[in-house]
Design a protein around this motif. Structure first.
Motif, PDB file in Angstrom:
ATOM      1  N   SER A  94       0.851  -1.181   0.000  1.00  0.00           N
ATOM      2  CA  SER A  94       0.000   0.000   0.000  1.00  0.00           C
ATOM      3  C   SER A  94       0.890   1.235   0.000  1.00  0.00           C
ATOM      4  O   SER A  94       2.103   1.145   0.209  1.00  0.00           O
ATOM      5  CB  SER A  94      -0.912   0.015   1.230  1.00  0.00           C
ATOM      6  N   THR A  95       0.271   2.385  -0.221  1.00  0.00           N
ATOM      7  CA  THR A  95       0.985   3.648  -0.164  1.00  0.00           C
ATOM      8  C   THR A  95       0.065   4.723   0.393  1.00  0.00           C
ATOM      9  O   THR A  95      -1.146   4.687   0.180  1.00  0.00           O
ATOM     10  CB  THR A  95       1.511   4.075  -1.560  1.00  0.00           C
ATOM     11  N   LYS A  96       0.673   5.660   1.104  1.00  0.00           N
ATOM     12  CA  LYS A  96      -0.052   6.853   1.558  1.00  0.00           C
ATOM     13  C   LYS A  96       0.091   7.901   0.461  1.00  0.00           C
ATOM     14  O   LYS A  96       1.194   8.171  -0.022  1.00  0.00           O
ATOM     15  CB  LYS A  96       0.527   7.383   2.861  1.00  0.00           C
ATOM     16  N   VAL A  97      -1.028   8.489   0.086  1.00  0.00           N
ATOM     17  CA  VAL A  97      -1.066   9.469  -0.995  1.00  0.00           C
ATOM     18  C   VAL A  97      -1.503  10.809  -0.420  1.00  0.00           C
ATOM     19  O   VAL A  97      -2.584  10.916   0.150  1.00  0.00           O
ATOM     20  CB  VAL A  97      -2.060   9.022  -2.099  1.00  0.00           C
ATOM     21  N   ASP A  98      -0.648  11.820  -0.546  1.00  0.00           N
ATOM     22  CA  ASP A  98      -0.997  13.182  -0.152  1.00  0.00           C
ATOM     23  C   ASP A  98      -1.324  13.956  -1.413  1.00  0.00           C
ATOM     24  O   ASP A  98      -0.476  14.090  -2.303  1.00  0.00           O
ATOM     25  CB  ASP A  98       0.168  13.850   0.590  1.00  0.00           C
TER      26      ASP A  98
ATOM     27  N   SER B  90       3.935  11.334 -14.834  1.00  0.00           N
ATOM     28  CA  SER B  90       5.372  11.329 -14.571  1.00  0.00           C
ATOM     29  C   SER B  90       5.616  11.214 -13.074  1.00  0.00           C
ATOM     30  O   SER B  90       4.760  11.566 -12.260  1.00  0.00           O
ATOM     31  CB  SER B  90       6.028  12.597 -15.122  1.00  0.00           C
ATOM     32  N   GLU B  91       6.780  10.706 -12.729  1.00  0.00           N
ATOM     33  CA  GLU B  91       7.182  10.575 -11.329  1.00  0.00           C
ATOM     34  C   GLU B  91       8.611  11.061 -11.200  1.00  0.00           C
ATOM     35  O   GLU B  91       9.459  10.767 -12.032  1.00  0.00           O
ATOM     36  CB  GLU B  91       7.069   9.121 -10.863  1.00  0.00           C
ATOM     37  N   ARG B  92       8.868  11.785 -10.102  1.00  0.00           N
ATOM     38  CA  ARG B  92      10.217  12.269  -9.828  1.00  0.00           C
ATOM     39  C   ARG B  92      10.487  12.177  -8.326  1.00  0.00           C
ATOM     40  O   ARG B  92       9.576  12.035  -7.538  1.00  0.00           O
ATOM     41  CB  ARG B  92      10.394  13.697 -10.331  1.00  0.00           C
ATOM     42  N   GLY B  93      11.767  12.270  -7.979  1.00  0.00           N
ATOM     43  CA  GLY B  93      12.152  12.234  -6.581  1.00  0.00           C
ATOM     44  C   GLY B  93      12.808  10.928  -6.171  1.00  0.00           C
ATOM     45  O   GLY B  93      12.938  10.649  -4.984  1.00  0.00           O
TER      46      GLY B  93
ATOM     47  N   ILE C 262      -3.485  16.457 -11.891  1.00  0.00           N
ATOM     48  CA  ILE C 262      -3.501  15.903 -10.539  1.00  0.00           C
ATOM     49  C   ILE C 262      -2.041  15.788 -10.104  1.00  0.00           C
ATOM     50  O   ILE C 262      -1.202  15.264 -10.854  1.00  0.00           O
ATOM     51  CB  ILE C 262      -4.152  14.503 -10.497  1.00  0.00           C
ATOM     52  N   LEU C 263      -1.743  16.273  -8.898  1.00  0.00           N
ATOM     53  CA  LEU C 263      -0.390  16.211  -8.354  1.00  0.00           C
ATOM     54  C   LEU C 263      -0.468  15.591  -6.964  1.00  0.00           C
ATOM     55  O   LEU C 263      -1.232  16.064  -6.114  1.00  0.00           O
ATOM     56  CB  LEU C 263       0.221  17.609  -8.267  1.00  0.00           C
ATOM     57  N   ILE C 264       0.292  14.504  -6.775  1.00  0.00           N
ATOM     58  CA  ILE C 264       0.306  13.824  -5.481  1.00  0.00           C
ATOM     59  C   ILE C 264       1.743  13.599  -5.025  1.00  0.00           C
ATOM     60  O   ILE C 264       2.686  13.672  -5.824  1.00  0.00           O
ATOM     61  CB  ILE C 264      -0.419  12.454  -5.524  1.00  0.00           C
ATOM     62  N   GLU C 265       1.873  13.301  -3.747  1.00  0.00           N
ATOM     63  CA  GLU C 265       3.125  12.798  -3.207  1.00  0.00           C
ATOM     64  C   GLU C 265       2.805  11.438  -2.605  1.00  0.00           C
ATOM     65  O   GLU C 265       1.777  11.303  -1.919  1.00  0.00           O
ATOM     66  CB  GLU C 265       3.668  13.744  -2.137  1.00  0.00           C
ATOM     67  N   TRP C 266       3.629  10.442  -2.866  1.00  0.00           N
ATOM     68  CA  TRP C 266       3.371   9.108  -2.353  1.00  0.00           C
ATOM     69  C   TRP C 266       4.668   8.431  -1.949  1.00  0.00           C
ATOM     70  O   TRP C 266       5.749   8.952  -2.210  1.00  0.00           O
ATOM     71  CB  TRP C 266       2.574   8.278  -3.325  1.00  0.00           C
ATOM     72  N   ASP C 267       4.507   7.282  -1.291  1.00  0.00           N
ATOM     73  CA  ASP C 267       5.669   6.507  -0.885  1.00  0.00           C
ATOM     74  C   ASP C 267       6.310   5.929  -2.131  1.00  0.00           C
ATOM     75  O   ASP C 267       5.731   5.057  -2.781  1.00  0.00           O
ATOM     76  CB  ASP C 267       5.255   5.359   0.059  1.00  0.00           C
ATOM     77  N   GLY C 268       7.489   6.441  -2.459  1.00  0.00           N
ATOM     78  CA  GLY C 268       8.215   5.916  -3.604  1.00  0.00           C
ATOM     79  C   GLY C 268       8.991   4.685  -3.187  1.00  0.00           C
ATOM     80  O   GLY C 268       8.594   3.959  -2.270  1.00  0.00           O
ATOM     81  N   TYR C 269      10.098   4.456  -3.802  1.00  0.00           N
ATOM     82  CA  TYR C 269      10.900   3.277  -3.508  1.00  0.00           C
ATOM     83  C   TYR C 269      11.562   3.419  -2.136  1.00  0.00           C
ATOM     84  O   TYR C 269      11.380   2.578  -1.275  1.00  0.00           O
ATOM     85  CB  TYR C 269      11.922   3.051  -4.616  1.00  0.00           C
ATOM     86  N   ASP C 270      12.326   4.470  -1.944  1.00  0.00           N
ATOM     87  CA  ASP C 270      12.992   4.724  -0.662  1.00  0.00           C
ATOM     88  C   ASP C 270      12.705   6.129  -0.147  1.00  0.00           C
ATOM     89  O   ASP C 270      13.355   6.591   0.776  1.00  0.00           O
ATOM     90  CB  ASP C 270      14.514   4.565  -0.810  1.00  0.00           C
ATOM     91  N   SER C 271      11.788   6.814  -0.769  1.00  0.00           N
ATOM     92  CA  SER C 271      11.526   8.211  -0.422  1.00  0.00           C
ATOM     93  C   SER C 271      10.092   8.562  -0.810  1.00  0.00           C
ATOM     94  O   SER C 271       9.389   7.762  -1.412  1.00  0.00           O
ATOM     95  CB  SER C 271      12.497   9.120  -1.181  1.00  0.00           C
ATOM     96  N   ARG C 272       9.680   9.753  -0.457  1.00  0.00           N
ATOM     97  CA  ARG C 272       8.386  10.271  -0.918  1.00  0.00           C
ATOM     98  C   ARG C 272       8.630  10.874  -2.296  1.00  0.00           C
ATOM     99  O   ARG C 272       9.502  11.722  -2.455  1.00  0.00           O
ATOM    100  CB  ARG C 272       7.850  11.327   0.052  1.00  0.00           C
TER     101      ARG C 272
END
Length: 160
Positions: free
Chosen positions: A60-64, A104-107, A74-84
């Protein structure tokens, strides 16, 4: 090899459905669960945190939710591999009844090899997501692409 610019994953797809329908498919988990994750704690809204579950994999992931521009972004921040990580969807209307979706995903974090691997995996995952969206919205078929992508990782006891 030296990485000078942080990798960003990107996937895109034309969906032959009106933008409000395509955009809404990502806002409303009653629709999204038909082609991507299996469970959600609620609809996306700015400032809200929701949880998305892929029960078949036991993750699962937490989505802000950071930003929503109706039928555009739509722009979210979520639990990536080792980071948000930051994930962004954009929606562009074409010919009135078609929508071009880009995600797209970055970070990504870690050493160069790790960051490249994460970005490539993310790109592949988002291509499956958009293909599933297209099949579902254009043809009404629940494609099961996410679960069929890695059947060996499906948690025992979870039914398809």
């Amino acid at each position: 090899m030296e990485i000078r610019t942080a990798p960003i994953s990107k996937a895109q797809m034309l969906v032959r459905r009106p933008v409000d329908e395509v955009f809404g498919a990502f806002i409303d988990p009653a629709v999204t669960t038909r082609f991507w994750f299996s469970k959600s704690s609620g609809k996306l809204a700015v400032g809200k945190q929701v949880r998305w579950d892929w029960e078949m994999y036991g993750v699962s992931t937490k989505v802000d939710v950071k930003a929503i521009e109706a039928n555009r972004r739509i722009l979210i921040e979520w639990d990536g591999y080792d980071s948000r990580n930051i994930v962004e969807w954009t929606f562009a209307t074409r010919d009135g009844n078609e929508t071009f979706v880009t995600v797209s995903e970055r970070g990504f974090s870690g050493d160069g090899d790790k960051v490249v691997k994460q970005a490539l995996e993310s790109t592949g995952g988002f291509n499956l997501l958009l293909a599933g969206l297209k099949v579902f919205l254009e043809h009404g078929i629940e494609p099961k692409l996410v679960i069929d992508h890695n059947p060996a990782a499906v948690v025992e006891g979870v039914h398809r």
